[in-house]
Design an enzyme around this catalytic site. Structure first.
Site, PDB file in Angstrom:
ATOM      1  N   HIS A 127       0.869  -1.175   0.000  1.00 27.60           N
ATOM      2  CA  HIS A 127       0.000   0.000   0.000  1.00 27.60           C
ATOM      3  C   HIS A 127       0.916   1.239   0.000  1.00 27.60           C
ATOM      4  O   HIS A 127       1.691   1.435   0.938  1.00 27.60           O
ATOM      5  CB  HIS A 127      -0.829   0.060   1.283  1.00 27.60           C
ATOM      6  CG  HIS A 127      -2.003  -0.866   1.323  1.00 27.60           C
ATOM      7  ND1 HIS A 127      -1.900  -2.216   1.156  1.00 27.60           N
ATOM      8  CD2 HIS A 127      -3.336  -0.595   1.534  1.00 27.60           C
ATOM      9  CE1 HIS A 127      -3.110  -2.754   1.267  1.00 27.60           C
ATOM     10  NE2 HIS A 127      -3.997  -1.800   1.485  1.00 27.60           N
ATOM     11  N   GLU A 164      -1.603   6.166  -0.898  1.00 30.38           N
ATOM     12  CA  GLU A 164      -3.015   6.279  -0.495  1.00 30.38           C
ATOM     13  C   GLU A 164      -3.141   7.613   0.237  1.00 30.38           C
ATOM     14  O   GLU A 164      -3.778   8.540  -0.251  1.00 30.38           O
ATOM     15  CB  GLU A 164      -3.414   5.102   0.397  1.00 30.38           C
ATOM     16  CG  GLU A 164      -4.861   5.130   0.873  1.00 30.38           C
ATOM     17  CD  GLU A 164      -5.190   4.007   1.871  1.00 30.38           C
ATOM     18  OE1 GLU A 164      -4.251   3.414   2.444  1.00 30.38           O
ATOM     19  OE2 GLU A 164      -6.403   3.746   2.092  1.00 30.38           O
TER      20      GLU A 164
HETATM   21  N1  ADE Z   1      -5.755  -1.983   6.272  1.00 27.14           N
HETATM   22  C1  ADE Z   1      -7.003  -2.267   5.886  1.00 27.14           C
HETATM   23  N2  ADE Z   1      -7.414  -1.389   4.978  1.00 27.14           N
HETATM   24  C2  ADE Z   1      -6.389  -0.523   4.758  1.00 27.14           C
HETATM   25  C3  ADE Z   1      -6.208   0.610   3.932  1.00 27.14           C
HETATM   26  N3  ADE Z   1      -7.157   1.060   3.103  1.00 27.14           N
HETATM   27  N4  ADE Z   1      -5.038   1.261   3.989  1.00 27.14           N
HETATM   28  C4  ADE Z   1      -4.076   0.833   4.814  1.00 27.14           C
HETATM   29  N5  ADE Z   1      -4.202  -0.227   5.609  1.00 27.14           N
HETATM   30  C5  ADE Z   1      -5.358  -0.908   5.587  1.00 27.14           C
HETATM   31 ZN    ZN Z   2      -6.081  -1.857   1.403  1.00 28.62          ZN
END
Ligand code: ADE
Ligand code: ZN
Length: 364
Positions: free
Chosen positions: A223, A226
């Site tokens: 990730h 974001e």
């Molecule tokens: N854990 C679960 N959903 C998440 C997200 N959108 N961003 C980061 N960690 C997460």
């Molecule tokens: Zn996620």
């Protein structure tokens, strides 16, 4: 494909190249098309599929007491202004997951919904540290999930892969210990990922544990972009050597990064309703998904934590199609990107491609 879905696909072709509507298109048409589309999900946290109904049922099963008096009260609490607000409730929710049966029930409920929405392949994240820290053995977590995955393959032909995520707000030693626990189950795990609170926790913190995971043949995803900045996406590529970027919204800020992602055919697993609920974007019409797709990036649509964000795959496709005016060709391309970016084997990917092509052939 049904006649209604074929009609819907023709109707969706009424958008011109810039996404403007050329012909009349009813909501029923779009719904039939999206329903008929064979879907592949690459970004789904199993703990994020814990619906309030199951939360309360498991609370009762274990004689616990959470702060929600009813399903409605739980749902009403799901209002977030940033990622951390959500994560606080998400980790609180995991406290009801204790036994192998709990993990099986959770995963089976998700897989049943996914199958009902015509999801044909899914790649599922799980967060072992959220459970082992509470004294739940790693074996309990993975055995319950695995039993549900096997059953979905046998009963529905729904294929899957499992991806272990390290919690980035914890330290590297904790991640290394988690990898130690996972290695005896190596054959059940396709890859490792990185999730939880992004700001202040750059990918560089986990370069060594990712290198060790890759040395065992595990695939890597993370990730990034974001809530965190574009440089975190560079780090994920250069230091973690990821094969997919989870989210990646902030790539739009950096043209040289867009070129790099394009050159590498790097999949981006984007999550429209999640981004809206966590205020990563103010309005779905601002979502970078279509702009990045038009620049040739391998963008995909996913649901992230559907119990908390108001929708599974169909709801995400529906919302983003409506907000951005996606054409039939773009909806099909999004699924083609997911198939090509999946960790499924070559023959599984060929079968999915054939299924998508059969869907598309009925209208072109
Ligand atoms: N854990 C679960 N959903 C998440 C997200 N959108 N961003 C980061 N960690 C997460
Ligand atoms: Zn996620």
């Amino acid at each position: 494909m049904s006649i209604a879905a074929a009609a819907a696909l023709r109707a969706l072709s009424c958008y011109d190249d810039r996404g403007s509507l050329k012909g009349a298109l009813t909501l029923t048409d779009i719904a039939a098309f999206i329903e008929g589309l064979p879907k592949v999900e690459l970004h789904l946290h199993i703990e994020g599929t814990l619906e309030p109904e199951m939360l309360l049922a498991l609370e009762a099963r274990h004689g616990m007491s959470l702060p929600y008096a009813s399903v409605e009260a739980a749902r009403a609490a799901y209002r977030f202004t940033q990622l951390q607000d959500f994560l606080d409730l998400y980790y609180q929710g995991t406290s009801v997951l204790r036994t192998e049966q709990d993990f099986y029930d959770l995963a089976w409920a998700y897989l049943s919904r996914a199958h009902a929405q015509n999801v044909i392949h899914t790649e599922i994240f799980f967060d072992p540290q959220a459970h082992t820290a509470r004294g739940v053995p790693f074996a309990t977590v993975i055995a319950g999930i695995r039993r549900a995955l096997d059953e979905a393959a046998a009963r529905h032909g729904l294929t899957s892969r499992l991806i272990l995520c390290f919690l980035r707000h914890l330290d590297e030693t904790d991640a290394q210990r988690t990898l130690d626990m996972a290695l005896p189950y190596r054959s059940w795990i396709a890859g490792v990922g990185l999730d939880s609170s992004e700001a202040g926790h750059p990918p560089s913190k986990f370069a060594r544990v990712f290198a060790r995971a890759r040395s065992h043949g595990l695939r890597a995803v993370a990730h990034v972009g974001e809530e965190g900045p574009a440089p975190y996406i560079w780090e994920a590529l250069d230091l973690l050597k990821v094969e997919r970027i989870d989210h990646g919204n902030r790539a739009i800020d950096d043209p040289s990064l867009v070129d790099r992602l394009h050159g590498a055919r790097m999949p981006l697993t984007m999550c429209p309703l999640s981004n809206l609920k966590l205020c990563v974007i103010k309005d779905l019409r601002d979502h970078p998904l279509r702009r990045l797709l038009q620049q040739g990036l391998a963008v995909t649509v996913n649901s992230d934590d559907p119990a908390y964000f108001g929708g599974y795959m169909t709801e995400n496709f529906t919302a983003v199609q409506s907000a951005l005016g996606l054409t039939a060709a773009e909806l099909i391309q999004l699924t083609r990107n997911a198939i090509d970016g999946s960790f499924a084997g070559e023959s599984e990917r060929a079968a999915m491609t054939a299924r998508l092509a059969a869907f598309a052939r009925t209208i072109y």
